[in-house]
Design a protein around this motif. Structure first.
Motif, short mmCIF file in Angstrom:
data_model
loop_
_atom_site.label_atom_id
_atom_site.label_comp_id
_atom_site.label_asym_id
_atom_site.label_seq_id
_atom_site.Cartn_x
_atom_site.Cartn_y
_atom_site.Cartn_z
N ILE A 8 0.84 -1.29 0.04
CA ILE A 8 0.09 -0.02 -0.26
C ILE A 8 0.84 1.23 -0.02
O ILE A 8 2.05 1.35 0.78
N VAL A 9 0.55 2.21 -0.89
CA VAL A 9 1.26 3.25 -1.08
C VAL A 9 0.34 4.55 -0.44
O VAL A 9 -0.68 4.48 -1.00
N THR A 10 0.97 5.48 0.31
CA THR A 10 0.19 6.81 0.64
C THR A 10 0.87 8.03 0.33
O THR A 10 2.15 8.24 1.11
N VAL A 37 4.74 5.44 2.83
CA VAL A 37 4.56 6.69 2.82
C VAL A 37 5.35 7.45 1.91
O VAL A 37 6.58 7.64 2.42
N CYS A 38 5.03 8.15 0.85
CA CYS A 38 5.95 8.95 0.17
C CYS A 38 5.52 10.71 0.30
O CYS A 38 4.50 10.83 -0.11
N THR A 46 3.35 16.42 9.00
CA THR A 46 3.15 15.04 8.29
C THR A 46 3.95 14.09 8.76
O THR A 46 3.63 12.93 9.00
N ILE A 47 5.36 14.24 8.37
CA ILE A 47 6.26 13.40 8.77
C ILE A 47 6.24 12.94 10.17
O ILE A 47 6.34 11.64 10.32
N ALA A 48 6.30 13.80 11.13
CA ALA A 48 6.18 13.39 12.59
C ALA A 48 4.93 12.63 12.84
O ALA A 48 5.33 11.55 13.76
N LEU A 64 10.55 12.30 -1.18
CA LEU A 64 10.60 12.79 -2.42
C LEU A 64 9.97 14.29 -2.97
O LEU A 64 9.07 14.70 -3.50
N PRO A 65 10.90 15.12 -2.41
CA PRO A 65 10.66 16.57 -2.38
C PRO A 65 10.42 17.19 -3.71
O PRO A 65 11.20 17.08 -4.60
#
Length: 271
Positions: A8-10, A37-38, A46-48, A64-65
């Motif tokens: 699963i990709v988010t 999670v990309c 978000t990352i936290a 992936l900025p």
């Protein structure tokens, strides 16, 4: 470590206000899966929030900025190993038992390469969930022609879609996604339909969240343009609804009942 069965990709970008519900819904799944999670360069929490779940389910966070949405989805999928694939946006969520249901169908039904559930919308302003009134049976030819859109037969629900990696490869799924900025899912379904039939399971797998300020609403006009020209008139809308209802009526007996998988086969063998 055993290879996960589902991947699963988010994709996320500044999704702190909605991501926790998404992550919770994945974390509560009881199935063999991995979750990627990309992040496209979030500047909020978000990352936290995503990192809070690193010890709760098999999770990787990929940075992936600046990478466009569908390019990031394609890249993230290239880094997964599961036989079954899907993606869940950072403001939508899975229902309890969704991935277990998907895993059961694909393991027990080798003829199924592509699967969806019953469409469902969650309205965040009221906290109400609404299940589609239509039987979700879809014609492979109509998908190829691009008729599943607002003006004709209604869109196919992306967060409820799952498919075998072999189908993704045959349809050049990564290449299809990379060609579009707004309607990559629409064209991915068209590519899949050239190789496989879309099966339906009689279960609500995921919810599409309707909320103020969501990206899909803000970009709707660009999504429609990238989906291709369409004659949006009242007669076409009426004809589309009648056409979908006819297809659903004919195809309703083919909808997979997940609680009957294995049981029906055993009963046939006994007979």
């Amino acid at each position: 470590m055993r290879q996960p069965y589902l991947s699963i990709v988010t994709p996320v970008l500044d999704a702190a206000s909605t991501l926790r519900a998404t992550m919770e819904s994945v974390s509560r799944q009881d199935a063999s899966f991995e979750h990627v999670v990309c992040d496209a360069g979030s500047r909020d929490d978000t990352i936290a929030i995503a990192r809070e779940y690193e010890g709760r389910h098999p999770l990787r966070i990929v940075h992936l900025p600046g990478v466009p949405l569908y390019e990031s989805i394609a890249r993230a999928h290239e880094d997964t190993t599961g036989e079954i694939m899907g993606w869940l946006n950072g403001d939508d969520f899975y229902h309890p038992g969704a991935l277990r249901t998907v895993e059961r169908v694909f393991r027990e039904c080798p003829h199924v390469d592509w699967l969806c559930g019953v469409p469902n919308q969650y309205h965040s302003a009221t906290g109400v969930s609404v299940v589609s009134r239509r039987v979700p049976v879809y014609c492979r030819l109509f998908i190829r022609l691009g008729w599943y859109r607002d003006a004709y037969l209604g869109y196919l629900q992306q967060e409820s879609m799952f498919w075998r990696r072999s189908l993704y490869d045959r349809a050049d799924g990564a290449g299809v996604l990379r060609r579009y900025d707004y309607a990559g899912d629409f064209h991915l379904w068209r590519a899949f339909a050239r190789h496989a039939r879309l099966h339906t399971v009689r279960s609500v797998l995921a919810s599409f969240t309707i909320r103020d300020g969501q990206l899909s609403r803000a970009r709707r006009d660009r999504y429609v343009r990238e989906s291709g020209p369409v004659l949006e008139t009242p007669p076409l809308r009426i004809a589309g609804r009648l056409l979908h209802d006819a297809v659903s009526l004919v195809g309703a007996p083919t909808v997979i009942a997940p609680h009957r998988i294995g049981i029906d086969r055993t009963e046939k063998n006994r007979a």
